[in-house]
Design a protein around this motif. Structure first.
Motif, PDB file in Angstrom:
ATOM      1  N   ALA A 161       5.653 -58.056 -12.939  1.00 50.95           N
ATOM      2  CA  ALA A 161       4.809 -57.339 -13.898  1.00 50.95           C
ATOM      3  C   ALA A 161       3.616 -56.713 -13.175  1.00 50.95           C
ATOM      4  CB  ALA A 161       4.325 -58.303 -14.973  1.00 50.95           C
ATOM      5  N   THR A 162       3.013 -55.736 -13.798  1.00 52.53           N
ATOM      6  CA  THR A 162       1.746 -55.223 -13.275  1.00 52.53           C
ATOM      7  C   THR A 162       0.645 -56.197 -13.682  1.00 52.53           C
ATOM      8  OG1 THR A 162       1.199 -53.966 -15.263  1.00 52.53           O
ATOM      9  CG2 THR A 162       2.577 -52.869 -13.601  1.00 52.53           C
ATOM     10  N   ALA A 163      -0.511 -56.057 -13.053  1.00 52.08           N
ATOM     11  CA  ALA A 163      -1.629 -56.941 -13.377  1.00 52.08           C
ATOM     12  C   ALA A 163      -1.997 -56.842 -14.848  1.00 52.08           C
ATOM     13  CB  ALA A 163      -2.825 -56.605 -12.495  1.00 52.08           C
ATOM     14  N   ALA A 164      -2.012 -55.613 -15.372  1.00 53.53           N
ATOM     15  CA  ALA A 164      -2.376 -55.404 -16.774  1.00 53.53           C
ATOM     16  C   ALA A 164      -1.330 -56.007 -17.711  1.00 53.53           C
ATOM     17  CB  ALA A 164      -2.550 -53.913 -17.050  1.00 53.53           C
ATOM     18  N   GLU A 165      -0.053 -55.830 -17.377  1.00 53.75           N
ATOM     19  CA  GLU A 165       1.021 -56.393 -18.206  1.00 53.75           C
ATOM     20  C   GLU A 165       0.953 -57.918 -18.232  1.00 53.75           C
ATOM     21  OE1 GLU A 165       4.451 -52.934 -17.470  1.00 53.75           O
ATOM     22  OE2 GLU A 165       4.332 -54.706 -16.162  1.00 53.75           O
ATOM     23  N   LEU A 166       0.641 -58.499 -17.098  1.00 55.08           N
ATOM     24  CA  LEU A 166       0.577 -59.954 -17.008  1.00 55.08           C
ATOM     25  C   LEU A 166      -0.534 -60.507 -17.899  1.00 55.08           C
ATOM     26  CD1 LEU A 166       1.964 -62.260 -15.357  1.00 55.08           C
ATOM     27  CD2 LEU A 166      -0.006 -62.150 -13.828  1.00 55.08           C
ATOM     28  N   VAL A 167      -1.703 -59.911 -17.816  1.00 53.98           N
ATOM     29  CA  VAL A 167      -2.830 -60.356 -18.637  1.00 53.98           C
ATOM     30  C   VAL A 167      -2.522 -60.168 -20.113  1.00 53.98           C
ATOM     31  CG1 VAL A 167      -5.231 -59.913 -19.255  1.00 53.98           C
ATOM     32  CG2 VAL A 167      -4.552 -59.943 -16.845  1.00 53.98           C
ATOM     33  N   ALA A 168      -1.936 -59.027 -20.459  1.00 57.79           N
ATOM     34  CA  ALA A 168      -1.622 -58.747 -21.859  1.00 57.79           C
ATOM     35  C   ALA A 168      -0.632 -59.770 -22.415  1.00 57.79           C
ATOM     36  CB  ALA A 168      -1.062 -57.335 -22.003  1.00 57.79           C
ATOM     37  N   GLN A 169       0.395 -60.125 -21.626  1.00 61.83           N
ATOM     38  CA  GLN A 169       1.386 -61.091 -22.098  1.00 61.83           C
ATOM     39  C   GLN A 169       0.772 -62.480 -22.235  1.00 61.83           C
ATOM     40  OE1 GLN A 169       5.162 -60.759 -20.207  1.00 61.83           O
ATOM     41  NE2 GLN A 169       6.112 -62.360 -21.443  1.00 61.83           N
ATOM     42  N   ASP A 179      -0.589 -62.031  -8.489  1.00 63.68           N
ATOM     43  CA  ASP A 179      -0.723 -61.830  -7.040  1.00 63.68           C
ATOM     44  C   ASP A 179       0.112 -62.818  -6.222  1.00 63.68           C
ATOM     45  OD1 ASP A 179      -2.661 -59.761  -7.449  1.00 63.68           O
ATOM     46  OD2 ASP A 179      -4.144 -61.323  -7.836  1.00 63.68           O
ATOM     47  N   VAL A 180       1.346 -63.038  -6.662  1.00 68.06           N
ATOM     48  CA  VAL A 180       2.247 -63.931  -5.930  1.00 68.06           C
ATOM     49  C   VAL A 180       2.549 -63.338  -4.559  1.00 68.06           C
ATOM     50  CG1 VAL A 180       4.593 -64.877  -5.879  1.00 68.06           C
ATOM     51  CG2 VAL A 180       3.276 -64.901  -8.006  1.00 68.06           C
ATOM     52  N   ARG A 181       2.585 -64.187  -3.552  1.00 66.09           N
ATOM     53  CA  ARG A 181       2.903 -63.761  -2.192  1.00 66.09           C
ATOM     54  C   ARG A 181       3.701 -64.864  -1.506  1.00 66.09           C
ATOM     55  NH1 ARG A 181      -0.914 -66.073   1.330  1.00 66.09           N
ATOM     56  NH2 ARG A 181      -2.757 -66.965   0.325  1.00 66.09           N
ATOM     57  N   PRO A 182       4.314 -64.581  -0.376  1.00 61.57           N
ATOM     58  CA  PRO A 182       5.065 -65.629   0.319  1.00 61.57           C
ATOM     59  C   PRO A 182       4.179 -66.828   0.646  1.00 61.57           C
ATOM     60  CG  PRO A 182       5.621 -63.479   1.202  1.00 61.57           C
ATOM     61  CD  PRO A 182       4.458 -63.257   0.276  1.00 61.57           C
ATOM     62  N   ALA A 183       4.733 -68.020   0.505  1.00 58.74           N
ATOM     63  CA  ALA A 183       3.985 -69.249   0.797  1.00 58.74           C
ATOM     64  C   ALA A 183       3.498 -69.235   2.239  1.00 58.74           C
ATOM     65  CB  ALA A 183       4.856 -70.468   0.544  1.00 58.74           C
ATOM     66  N   ALA A 184       2.275 -69.689   2.438  1.00 54.74           N
ATOM     67  CA  ALA A 184       1.658 -69.625   3.764  1.00 54.74           C
ATOM     68  C   ALA A 184       2.270 -70.623   4.739  1.00 54.74           C
ATOM     69  CB  ALA A 184       0.156 -69.870   3.646  1.00 54.74           C
ATOM     70  N   ASP A 185       2.718 -71.768   4.223  1.00 53.59           N
ATOM     71  CA  ASP A 185       3.285 -72.786   5.113  1.00 53.59           C
ATOM     72  C   ASP A 185       4.174 -73.725   4.310  1.00 53.59           C
ATOM     73  OD1 ASP A 185       1.561 -74.753   3.838  1.00 53.59           O
ATOM     74  OD2 ASP A 185      -0.066 -74.037   5.124  1.00 53.59           O
ATOM     75  N   GLN A 186       4.783 -74.680   4.995  1.00 54.39           N
ATOM     76  CA  GLN A 186       5.721 -75.596   4.356  1.00 54.39           C
ATOM     77  C   GLN A 186       5.044 -76.457   3.291  1.00 54.39           C
ATOM     78  OE1 GLN A 186       8.944 -75.616   4.765  1.00 54.39           O
ATOM     79  NE2 GLN A 186       9.582 -75.528   6.892  1.00 54.39           N
ATOM     80  N   PRO A 235       8.990 -70.608 -19.512  1.00 55.59           N
ATOM     81  CA  PRO A 235       9.183 -69.300 -18.872  1.00 55.59           C
ATOM     82  C   PRO A 235       8.061 -68.985 -17.879  1.00 55.59           C
ATOM     83  CG  PRO A 235       9.428 -69.151 -21.267  1.00 55.59           C
ATOM     84  CD  PRO A 235       8.842 -70.496 -20.982  1.00 55.59           C
ATOM     85  N   VAL A 236       8.390 -68.152 -16.916  1.00 58.15           N
ATOM     86  CA  VAL A 236       7.437 -67.773 -15.873  1.00 58.15           C
ATOM     87  C   VAL A 236       7.400 -66.256 -15.755  1.00 58.15           C
ATOM     88  CG1 VAL A 236       6.930 -67.872 -13.399  1.00 58.15           C
ATOM     89  CG2 VAL A 236       7.794 -69.904 -14.580  1.00 58.15           C
ATOM     90  N   VAL A 237       6.193 -65.684 -15.744  1.00 57.24           N
ATOM     91  CA  VAL A 237       5.997 -64.252 -15.515  1.00 57.24           C
ATOM     92  C   VAL A 237       5.005 -64.098 -14.369  1.00 57.24           C
ATOM     93  CG1 VAL A 237       5.294 -62.043 -16.494  1.00 57.24           C
ATOM     94  CG2 VAL A 237       6.384 -63.744 -17.956  1.00 57.24           C
ATOM     95  N   THR A 238       5.291 -63.183 -13.455  1.00 55.52           N
ATOM     96  CA  THR A 238       4.439 -63.042 -12.274  1.00 55.52           C
ATOM     97  C   THR A 238       4.158 -61.581 -11.955  1.00 55.52           C
ATOM     98  OG1 THR A 238       6.352 -62.997 -10.782  1.00 55.52           O
ATOM     99  CG2 THR A 238       5.383 -65.156 -11.260  1.00 55.52           C
TER     100      THR A 238
END
Length: 338
Positions: free
Chosen positions: A220-228, A269-276, A295-298
């Motif tokens: 989702a976009t930042a705005a869509e995420l906040v709205a949901q 602002d999900v991103r790849p995990a920094a470490d294990q 449910p999860v939305v990101t």
């Protein structure tokens, strides 16, 4: 105002932790009768028969051995059943059916939850609190951490000696399905003291969760995420960095309570995990969200990019594949519900 998981700090009593050791709600109503074996996979019908037989024998174990006139006999040793197979062939359905069929007290937990219990309560307290149970059902037994495997193996050995029967499941990776009883051999080797009590049953079949699934949805976009989040009662909204920082402060045994009552988890602002360490905490959270059908939305990167290729190729491969599968399922659930 939208709530934040990072503001929650659950406190759980020891008795409550034991009381929470039950199957996920999606398995509340399952039974042996509701498991429909694939006629093209005879191992599935054989697994149902073995599970039913286990319940019969394990119930007799818990009812006790013969007693003399002036003393109680030591409890007979518990029995064991190991269900080995790929993802999504119904092993957890069978495990929950066993749980529902056994007398109280009884416990059901993932391997990770068992290790978390020992970490939170200590070995001796965990042993004493579980030793009166008729059965301990362990879903997704994992062999990727020698320390955890050793602790759980010792726990199971002592529980079995006290008359607790044990059922365990584990997933064989797709690339290993043609290698016979590869996972079963690993399992039995790692629990050498207990291997003689375990009957190993193979459950074959295609992964029903992966049939015709679309690719990871677009974030989702930042705005869509906040709205949901604002439009959904009971939703939470956290940034990826805030959430992962908060998870680091909580024992994983508290993650279930962390998401209790939440209807939708939104992560920006999900991103790849920094470490294990971060990645493994996300695995534990994904398991609790999946168990609770939340449910999860990101926004940010796609959910199948959280765990880097290097992580997925390493020793925790099964954990990361399972977590990715579950997060994708939860994200599609959110798309359907919206």
């Amino acid at each position: 105002m939208v709530a934040h998981l990072s503001d929650r700090n659950p406190v759980i009593a020891a008795d409550a932790m034991i009381g929470e050791m039950v199957p996920p709600t999606m398995f509340d109503e399952v039974s042996f009768d509701s498991y429909i074996p694939d006629p093209n996979e005879p191992s599935q019908a054989a697994a149902v028969a073995a599970a039913r037989d286990f319940v019969t024998r394990a119930s007799k174990v818990r009812s006790g051995g013969k007693r003399g006139l002036f003393r109680k006999a030591a409890p007979p040793q518990g029995i064991g059943l190991y269900l080995d197979g790929g993802f999504g062939v119904g092993k957890t359905h069978l495990l929950a059916s066993i749980f529902h069929s056994m007398p109280e007290p009884k416990a059901f937990a993932t391997f990770g939850e068992v290790t978390n219990l020992v970490g939170a309560l200590g070995y001796t307290d965990s042993l004493e609190r579980l030793s009166g149970h008729s059965v301990l059902c362990i879903d997704e037994f994992e062999l990727d951490d020698p320390g955890d495997t050793m602790v759980v193996s010792r726990l199971l050995s002592e529980l079995s000696a006290r008359g607790v029967s044990i059922v365990a499941t584990s997933n064989t990776l797709p690339g290993q399905l043609g290698e016979g009883r590869f996972a079963a051999q690993d399992f039995l080797r790692e629990i050498q003291k207990l291997s003689s009590i375990f009957e190993s049953i193979r459950v074959d079949g295609p992964d029903y969760r992966h049939r015709d699934l679309p690719p990871a949805p677009e974030p989702a976009t930042a705005a869509e995420l906040v709205a949901q989040a604002e439009a959904t009662p009971g939703a939470t909204l956290d940034s990826f960095d805030d959430l992962t920082a908060h998870l680091a402060k909580l024992h994983p045994s508290k993650y279930k309570s962390l998401v209790e009552g939440v209807t939708l988890v939104c992560i920006s602002d999900v991103r790849p995990a920094a470490d294990q360490a971060v990645a493994l905490r996300l695995v534990a959270l994904a398991d609790r969200l999946y168990d609770a059908d939340i449910p999860v939305v990101t926004s940010g990167v796609k959910l199948d990019e959280i765990f880097t290729p290097e992580m997925v190729a390493g020793g925790y491969r099964k954990k990361y594949l399972r977590a990715t599968s579950r997060l994708l399922a939860l994200s599609r659930f959110a798309e359907t519900a919206s």
